[in-house]
Design a protein around this motif. Structure first.
Motif, short mmCIF file in Angstrom:
data_model
loop_
_atom_site.label_atom_id
_atom_site.label_comp_id
_atom_site.label_asym_id
_atom_site.label_seq_id
_atom_site.Cartn_x
_atom_site.Cartn_y
_atom_site.Cartn_z
N ASN A 118 -12.21 2.20 4.12
CA ASN A 118 -11.16 1.53 3.33
C ASN A 118 -10.78 2.32 2.08
N MET A 119 -10.79 3.62 2.21
CA MET A 119 -10.32 4.47 1.12
C MET A 119 -8.79 4.38 1.00
N MET A 120 -8.13 4.18 2.13
CA MET A 120 -6.68 4.00 2.15
C MET A 120 -6.34 2.54 2.40
N SER A 121 -5.11 2.17 2.08
CA SER A 121 -4.63 0.84 2.44
C SER A 121 -4.37 0.78 3.94
N GLY A 178 0.81 -1.22 0.00
CA GLY A 178 0.00 0.00 0.00
C GLY A 178 0.83 1.25 0.00
N VAL A 179 2.04 1.16 -0.51
CA VAL A 179 2.90 2.34 -0.57
C VAL A 179 2.32 3.39 -1.50
N THR A 180 1.68 2.94 -2.59
CA THR A 180 1.06 3.89 -3.52
C THR A 180 -0.04 4.69 -2.84
N SER A 181 -0.84 4.00 -2.04
CA SER A 181 -1.91 4.69 -1.30
C SER A 181 -1.33 5.72 -0.34
N LEU A 182 -0.23 5.37 0.32
CA LEU A 182 0.43 6.31 1.23
C LEU A 182 0.95 7.52 0.47
N VAL A 212 -8.66 12.21 8.36
CA VAL A 212 -9.14 11.32 7.30
C VAL A 212 -8.72 9.87 7.59
N ALA A 213 -7.46 9.66 8.02
CA ALA A 213 -6.99 8.30 8.30
C ALA A 213 -7.75 7.70 9.48
N LEU A 214 -8.00 8.50 10.53
CA LEU A 214 -8.76 7.99 11.67
C LEU A 214 -10.18 7.61 11.25
N ALA A 215 -10.82 8.49 10.48
CA ALA A 215 -12.19 8.21 10.04
C ALA A 215 -12.21 6.99 9.12
N ASP A 216 -11.22 6.88 8.23
CA ASP A 216 -11.17 5.75 7.30
C ASP A 216 -11.03 4.43 8.04
N LYS A 217 -10.26 4.43 9.13
CA LYS A 217 -10.07 3.20 9.88
C LYS A 217 -11.26 2.87 10.79
N LEU A 236 -1.73 -0.20 5.37
CA LEU A 236 -0.37 0.31 5.64
C LEU A 236 -0.38 1.82 5.72
N ALA A 237 -1.08 2.48 4.78
CA ALA A 237 -1.15 3.94 4.80
C ALA A 237 -1.84 4.44 6.06
N GLN A 238 -2.94 3.80 6.42
CA GLN A 238 -3.65 4.18 7.65
C GLN A 238 -2.72 4.11 8.86
N GLN A 239 -2.05 2.98 9.00
CA GLN A 239 -1.23 2.76 10.19
C GLN A 239 -0.04 3.71 10.24
N VAL A 240 0.61 3.94 9.10
CA VAL A 240 1.76 4.85 9.08
C VAL A 240 1.34 6.24 9.49
N ILE A 241 0.22 6.74 8.96
CA ILE A 241 -0.24 8.10 9.27
C ILE A 241 -0.65 8.21 10.73
N ILE A 242 -1.40 7.23 11.21
CA ILE A 242 -1.91 7.29 12.59
C ILE A 242 -0.78 7.16 13.61
N VAL A 243 0.21 6.35 13.30
CA VAL A 243 1.30 6.12 14.26
C VAL A 243 2.35 7.23 14.19
N LEU A 244 2.62 7.77 13.00
CA LEU A 244 3.71 8.73 12.86
C LEU A 244 3.33 10.14 13.28
N ILE A 245 2.12 10.56 13.02
CA ILE A 245 1.78 11.98 13.22
C ILE A 245 1.83 12.40 14.69
N PRO A 246 1.34 11.61 15.67
CA PRO A 246 1.43 12.07 17.07
C PRO A 246 2.86 12.36 17.54
N PRO A 247 3.84 11.46 17.31
CA PRO A 247 5.21 11.84 17.74
C PRO A 247 5.77 13.02 16.96
N LEU A 248 5.43 13.14 15.67
CA LEU A 248 5.88 14.30 14.91
C LEU A 248 5.25 15.58 15.46
#
Length: 595
Positions: A287-290, A232-236, A277-282, A292-304
């Motif tokens: 399932n608009m995103m893959s 799902g790298v393309t989706s990300l 959008v990622a939270l709502a999608d999950k 992998l894309a959901q998890q990367v966005i949800i996990v990375l953004i809080p520490p950033l």
């Protein structure tokens, strides 16, 4: 003999301190005991040497010096950042990051090693604590890397080295201490260390890339069955493009009203949008995103977001480092609560570790103050300054000699001890040679990283050894018997990364602009082209006069004419006009008489 000791008390005192430390005495007590012992000796030998300026009343200054340590606002940032890092480590952030980033990089050779370095840099920018980073990644990543056939030496070296990035990437604790010891701004030290920290991260990744070509089987890609998040790298990539579009649109909309802050506000809008959008999608199973894309966005953004809350506010001048650390501690508590992992055990553990580290730093500082009182009283700082300034090669010779000294001492001392003992002795010599102390501090910080990686005394190696398997064990996933990691493998894995850290020291010396950017662009005006013209007091100077002089009521009144021509500042009467009396010129050829 007594006269020789009196004339050379400073070098004898310094060598005695090194002996005490090598014998294994605690640093804080070795510093204080050494200072008090040589204070007594110095008072007794003071009549025999002009270089000894010690007397018993000088001890009365010690309470004020200790109060200065305890009331130092800059050092308050240490417990804040320590508490923040330990709460984040206990909240499971490292585990989530390593699992997600490992899935993202998994399809390529060395993907897990790249993930460990990337997560190590993120943890460094959020925790600033080496022990927490190394232990967390050792517990989580090492079993996975061994499970899928990674070379044990490379895996151990990557984990230990990526954990030490917390030493140089802000908000590093050692940078706070270095700024305090050098008398410089912590914010400037953070700004100067940012680019070298990122370059060092890139060098670590470059080493992994090189090893994937030289030893192709040492770091295999994750097998397909291990990629639980799928592809799902393309989706990300599409999600990131959409977020960038929203950020640009927000920037254009906000630019007329917010000026230079529009770019930061626009980026914030884009990040918040894609996160929602990622939270709502999950949560709504759109399932608009893959996955992998959901998890990367949800996990990375809080520490950033936490990194921006801490470092962004410091770099923008909104908060001091101490205030940034306080906000980071609150943010870490909020992140742990959002994951449902905030409880009294986590808070108690974080407070205990924070108190222990803060007390450790405070006692070393108190011992250093006692030592420095005596050392300065015997002109030890002048002895060190003359010794270093007189090294052959000028500034270059000084830098080479200092870095060799720090590299050698790092075998036996950790970075706190080096910062409190060695740096105050080096700073005056560096300043006398015209070396920028922020650049000098960052250079020493990079060098002090090696204190964590030196075999056999590197603390990062000890941390990894404490959590790595010492006996064969059954893997939880595959059920296969897995061989342990030996101490020799950990040590040999650290050697290449020590070499990379030394290379980074050389790059910082060769390219000082990596650090000196903290000063900003400047005005671009060449001081040589500046010309200052001061008008004279002749008749060419015309000043407005409203009766008060210089246009100000009751101000200074400058008379017309030249006050140096002997007219007393008054224009002589023309043509012998009635009612005017021409005053005789003042005789300046002899001294005035006051009779």
């Amino acid at each position: 003999m007594i006269e020789f000791i009196a004339e050379n008390l400073a070098p004898i005192m310094f060598v005695s301190l090194i002996v005490f430390l090598l014998l294994g005495y605690p640093v804080a007590f070795a510093l204080a005991a050494n200072g008090l012992l040589f204070f007594v000796i110095g008072v007794e030998l003071a009549p025999l040497s002009d270089s000894i300026n010690l007397s018993w009343p000088l001890l009365n200054a010690m309470p004020e010096r200790l109060w200065g340590v305890m009331s130092n606002d800059t050092l308050l940032a240490i417990p804040f950042f320590t508490f923040m890092g330990i709460v984040l480590e206990r909240s499971g952030m490292a585990e989530d990051l390593l699992d997600t980033i490992g899935q993202l990089f998994g399809p390529i050779r060395g993907g897990l090693a790249y993930a460990v370095i990337f997560v190590g840099a993120l943890l460094a920018a959020t925790t600033g604590v080496v022990a927490a980073s190394v232990i967390a990644m050792g517990l989580i990543s090492l079993p996975i890397m061994l499970r899928y056939g990674y070379d044990r030496s490379i895996a151990s070296g990557v984990i230990a080295a990526s954990g030490t990035l917390a030493q140089i990437i802000p908000p590093s604790l050692v940078l706070i201490v270095l700024a305090d010891q050098l008398g410089r701004s912590v914010g400037d030290m953070y700004a100067g260390a940012l680019i070298p920290g990122l370059v060092l991260t890139g060098l670590y990744m470059g080493y992994i890339l090189l090893m994937t070509f030289l030893k192709r089987d040492s770091m295999p890609a994750l097998p397909l069955e291990a990629r639980s998040l799928g592809s799902g790298v393309t989706s990300l990539a599409i999600a990131l493009v959409v977020a960038a579009g929203f950020a640009y649109a927000a920037h254009v909309y906000l630019a007329p009203t917010h000026g230079e802050n529009a770019d930061i506000l626009g980026a914030t809008v884009g990040v918040i949008f894609i996160y929602i959008v990622a939270l709502a999608d999950k949560s709504l199973n759109i399932n608009m995103m893959s996955r992998l894309a959901q998890q990367v966005i949800i996990v990375l953004i809080p520490p950033l977001a936490l990194i921006f809350l801490v470092l962004g506010t410091i770099f923008l001048g909104i908060a001091t480092p101490t205030e940034g650390g306080a906000m980071g501690a609150v943010g870490a508590l909020a992140m742990a609560a959002a994951k449902g992992r905030l409880n009294m055990d986590v808070i108690r553990s974080a407070l205990t570790s924070t108190t222990r580290l803060s007390a450790f730093v405070l006692f070393i500082l108190i011992g250093a103050r006692v030592f420095s009182l005596t050392f300065y009283g015997v002109n030890g700082h002048l002895w060190v300054e003359h010794l270093l300034v007189s090294l052959p090669g000028g500034e270059t010779g000084f830098l080479i000699g200092v870095n060799l000294l720090v590299f050698f001492l790092a075998f036996f001392l950790d970075f706190f001890e080096l910062a409190f003992i060695i740096v105050p002795l080096l700073a005056p010599a560096a300043d006398k040679l015209g070396i920028d102390l922020i650049w000098f501090g960052v250079l020493l910080g990079i060098n002090m990283q090696t204190s964590f990686m030196h075999p056999p005394f590197g603390f990062a190696l000890f941390y990894l050894r404490s959590v790595a398997a010492k006996v064969p064990y059954l893997d939880k996933v595959t059920g296969k018997l897995t061989q342990p990691v030996t101490t020799g493998q950990i040590y040999w894995g650290a050697v290449p990364f020590v070499g990379i850290q030394i290379l980074m020291v050389a790059l910082t010396i060769l390219f000082p602009g990596m650090v000196m950017h903290y000063k900003g662009e400047g005005s671009g005006v060449d001081p040589a082209t500046i010309k200052i013209e001061v008008p004279g007091f002749g008749t060419g100077l015309t000043l407005p006069d409203n009766g008060g002089g210089l246009g100000l009521p009751g101000g200074l009144q400058l008379p017309a004419g030249n006050p140096l021509d002997g007219s007393g500042g008054e224009k002589p009467a023309e043509g012998g006009q009635p009612g005017t009396e021409q005053k005789p010129a003042t005789d300046l050829s002899s001294p005035p008489s006051f009779n």
